[in-house]
Design an enzyme around this catalytic site. Sequence first.
Site, PDB file in Angstrom:
ATOM      1  N   GLN A  46       0.808  -1.217   0.000  1.00  0.00           N
ATOM      2  CA  GLN A  46       0.000   0.000   0.000  1.00  0.00           C
ATOM      3  C   GLN A  46       0.844   1.271   0.000  1.00  0.00           C
ATOM      4  O   GLN A  46       0.689   2.155  -0.815  1.00  0.00           O
ATOM      5  CB  GLN A  46      -0.918   0.017   1.226  1.00  0.00           C
ATOM      6  CG  GLN A  46      -1.992  -1.047   1.235  1.00  0.00           C
ATOM      7  CD  GLN A  46      -2.825  -0.985   2.510  1.00  0.00           C
ATOM      8  OE1 GLN A  46      -2.549  -0.222   3.421  1.00  0.00           O
ATOM      9  NE2 GLN A  46      -3.850  -1.810   2.571  1.00  0.00           N
ATOM     10  N   GLY A  47       1.773   1.354   0.974  1.00  0.00           N
ATOM     11  CA  GLY A  47       2.404   2.631   1.298  1.00  0.00           C
ATOM     12  C   GLY A  47       3.176   3.285   0.181  1.00  0.00           C
ATOM     13  O   GLY A  47       2.890   4.423  -0.196  1.00  0.00           O
ATOM     14  N   GLY A  48       4.176   2.614  -0.370  1.00  0.00           N
ATOM     15  CA  GLY A  48       4.924   3.248  -1.426  1.00  0.00           C
ATOM     16  C   GLY A  48       6.308   2.667  -1.621  1.00  0.00           C
ATOM     17  O   GLY A  48       6.620   1.567  -1.168  1.00  0.00           O
ATOM     18  N   GLU A 113       7.226   7.839   6.322  1.00  0.00           N
ATOM     19  CA  GLU A 113       6.809   6.690   7.115  1.00  0.00           C
ATOM     20  C   GLU A 113       7.774   6.476   8.269  1.00  0.00           C
ATOM     21  O   GLU A 113       8.779   7.186   8.403  1.00  0.00           O
ATOM     22  CB  GLU A 113       6.729   5.430   6.227  1.00  0.00           C
ATOM     23  CG  GLU A 113       5.672   5.534   5.144  1.00  0.00           C
ATOM     24  CD  GLU A 113       5.544   4.286   4.299  1.00  0.00           C
ATOM     25  OE1 GLU A 113       4.597   4.225   3.507  1.00  0.00           O
ATOM     26  OE2 GLU A 113       6.384   3.372   4.432  1.00  0.00           O
ATOM     27  N   HIS A 241       4.182  -6.393  10.776  1.00  0.00           N
ATOM     28  CA  HIS A 241       3.659  -5.042  10.546  1.00  0.00           C
ATOM     29  C   HIS A 241       2.814  -4.666  11.754  1.00  0.00           C
ATOM     30  O   HIS A 241       1.955  -5.430  12.187  1.00  0.00           O
ATOM     31  CB  HIS A 241       2.812  -4.986   9.272  1.00  0.00           C
ATOM     32  CG  HIS A 241       2.599  -3.586   8.782  1.00  0.00           C
ATOM     33  ND1 HIS A 241       1.771  -2.699   9.432  1.00  0.00           N
ATOM     34  CD2 HIS A 241       3.112  -2.916   7.729  1.00  0.00           C
ATOM     35  CE1 HIS A 241       1.779  -1.551   8.790  1.00  0.00           C
ATOM     36  NE2 HIS A 241       2.600  -1.650   7.760  1.00  0.00           N
ATOM     37  N   ARG A 288       9.473  -0.104  12.813  1.00  0.00           N
ATOM     38  CA  ARG A 288       8.399  -1.093  12.920  1.00  0.00           C
ATOM     39  C   ARG A 288       8.611  -2.117  14.029  1.00  0.00           C
ATOM     40  O   ARG A 288       7.653  -2.542  14.672  1.00  0.00           O
ATOM     41  CB  ARG A 288       8.231  -1.817  11.579  1.00  0.00           C
ATOM     42  CG  ARG A 288       7.572  -0.968  10.512  1.00  0.00           C
ATOM     43  CD  ARG A 288       7.412  -1.752   9.237  1.00  0.00           C
ATOM     44  NE  ARG A 288       6.708  -0.958   8.229  1.00  0.00           N
ATOM     45  CZ  ARG A 288       6.468  -1.374   6.988  1.00  0.00           C
ATOM     46  NH1 ARG A 288       6.879  -2.571   6.613  1.00  0.00           N
ATOM     47  NH2 ARG A 288       5.826  -0.615   6.136  1.00  0.00           N
ATOM     48  N   HIS A 349       4.592  -9.939   8.282  1.00  0.00           N
ATOM     49  CA  HIS A 349       4.519  -9.078   7.095  1.00  0.00           C
ATOM     50  C   HIS A 349       5.672  -9.273   6.125  1.00  0.00           C
ATOM     51  O   HIS A 349       5.470  -9.271   4.920  1.00  0.00           O
ATOM     52  CB  HIS A 349       4.476  -7.624   7.560  1.00  0.00           C
ATOM     53  CG  HIS A 349       4.300  -6.618   6.473  1.00  0.00           C
ATOM     54  ND1 HIS A 349       3.194  -6.583   5.663  1.00  0.00           N
ATOM     55  CD2 HIS A 349       5.097  -5.588   6.072  1.00  0.00           C
ATOM     56  CE1 HIS A 349       3.306  -5.580   4.805  1.00  0.00           C
ATOM     57  NE2 HIS A 349       4.459  -4.967   5.022  1.00  0.00           N
ATOM     58  N   ARG A 384      13.651  -4.047   8.509  1.00  0.00           N
ATOM     59  CA  ARG A 384      13.477  -3.318   7.246  1.00  0.00           C
ATOM     60  C   ARG A 384      12.883  -1.936   7.484  1.00  0.00           C
ATOM     61  O   ARG A 384      11.866  -1.789   8.150  1.00  0.00           O
ATOM     62  CB  ARG A 384      12.551  -4.100   6.310  1.00  0.00           C
ATOM     63  CG  ARG A 384      12.229  -3.378   5.004  1.00  0.00           C
ATOM     64  CD  ARG A 384      11.394  -4.256   4.107  1.00  0.00           C
ATOM     65  NE  ARG A 384      10.065  -4.497   4.634  1.00  0.00           N
ATOM     66  CZ  ARG A 384       8.978  -3.807   4.281  1.00  0.00           C
ATOM     67  NH1 ARG A 384       9.074  -2.798   3.427  1.00  0.00           N
ATOM     68  NH2 ARG A 384       7.806  -4.117   4.785  1.00  0.00           N
TER      69      ARG A 384
END
Length: 526
Positions: A46-48, A113, A241, A288, A349, A384
């Site tokens: 989703q994010g990019g 983010e 996630h 994260r 995730h 990550r």
Amino acid sequence: MNRETDFLVIGSGIAGLAYALKVAARGRVLVVSKSEIGDTNTAKAQGGICCVTYPPDTFEKHVEDTMVCGAGLNDREVVEQVVRHAPEAIRDLTGWGTRFDKTAEGRYALAREGGHSESRILHHKDATGKEIERALIAQVKRHPNITVLEHHFAVDLLTQHHLGQLVTKNSADTECFGAYVLDLKTQRVATVLARVTVLATGGLGNIYHTTTNPPVATGDGIAMVRRAKGVTENMEFIQFHPTALYNPGERPNFLITEAMRGFGGVLRLRSGEEFMHRYHPMGSLAPRDVVARSIDNEMKMSGEEHVWLDIRHKDAAEVIDHFPNIYRKCLSIGIDITKDMIPVLPAAHYCCGGVKVDMNGESSIRRLYALGETSCTGLHGANRLASNSLIEAAVYASLAADHSLAVYGSAALQTGIPEWDYEGTGNPEEMVLITQNYKELQQIMSNYVGIVRSNLRLERARRRLDIIYHETEELYRKSTLNQSLCELRNMITVGFLIIRQAQEMKQSVGLHYSLDYPMMTTRGEM
């Protein structure tokens, strides 16, 4: 049945398709997808995608953010390579038709983010991966040198072992000649011979009960390399996630992108209290691993099954414009994100480890490349950085294409590989044996090898998984191949790799958090 090609690409996400487009002008490319071509982890992103684009951002800042997030266990040379090649990769993607959001002035609308010191995330609303996949599929389908086989499952890699030669563990002399590929509709196995083989099979999230990954993410490429005695590393670093939608009964879990926290979303308890400031100075925008562990801790202390993500304080129209898919999804289950807090919980995730590759994407097995989440390049280290995965896949697709094009002409197609042996096999008498072991595997990994681990939990997981392993191998030897059985076998293999490499890690760092070892506190986390 034999089939020949110059380049065999197993997997159809951003890494596999970008590689295919890069080499197609020089030879025949066969892309194998075990589902529909667009059913990938990429399409769910989703994010990019990260890229240093405008000042005040710099390559140095992106490198440092990546190193800090990865707890310094990253390979700095690899980080530099990916960050500096990112603009070229973005140009490739836009050249193939990918549309990233822009401002009214025509500049890229960059998001920020967790873990990023600057706004550097290019996106297409909240469906960036789907847009990239759309553009790549369109290009691949119209290219005359690329053939796509959907609903075909790569079972095992072809090496000297299949010529009756001894392949020793991690042998530098091992070569890959292609793969055995199962047609899921006819249940027949083809011997696919290739000059170059590329694994881009995505992740392994389905070894956990709660995951954002699509059902196809079962660690197939990593397991195949393990059986071929190739090298894997960093498998203990499984990223959960922090914010998957809590919606009991739904699997995979719908992802609530990290970009929503970058937009201003705040994590809260049922009481409305914001809690992340207690764990990290960046609050809800912490890396994260910190956020997932913090949520896990709050859930255990309160007994709640989730926490809440609050975006209600932002302009409603802007929220809907930035996150239309999330808005529609939540509305479908009675949650208006402009008025209601969103129930969220951590979910498996991303795997930061995988098949160990060099700076060209080549594995320890010659003529075999691994790209995307299947690989371990050294970029991510122990954790990550958000949105680094798509850019890593695009950059390494290009690097691997350049390297393999330089060597593939001298790589002849191998002869003498035997066709698949069906003798002594039949249909499994009870599919329930497969489905039950599948469920037990997920319970073992979720209960003992999740966000928080211990030596006792890991050893218990290893012993229980060993029982399932022997049951499944016996079934595999006697049964005609089917997708469920092959996937279960692969998931057990990657489960063992995660457990073993977690047992070898004698400290808590990044995504590997053990109750038996002190936590490194270089980033201000708990």
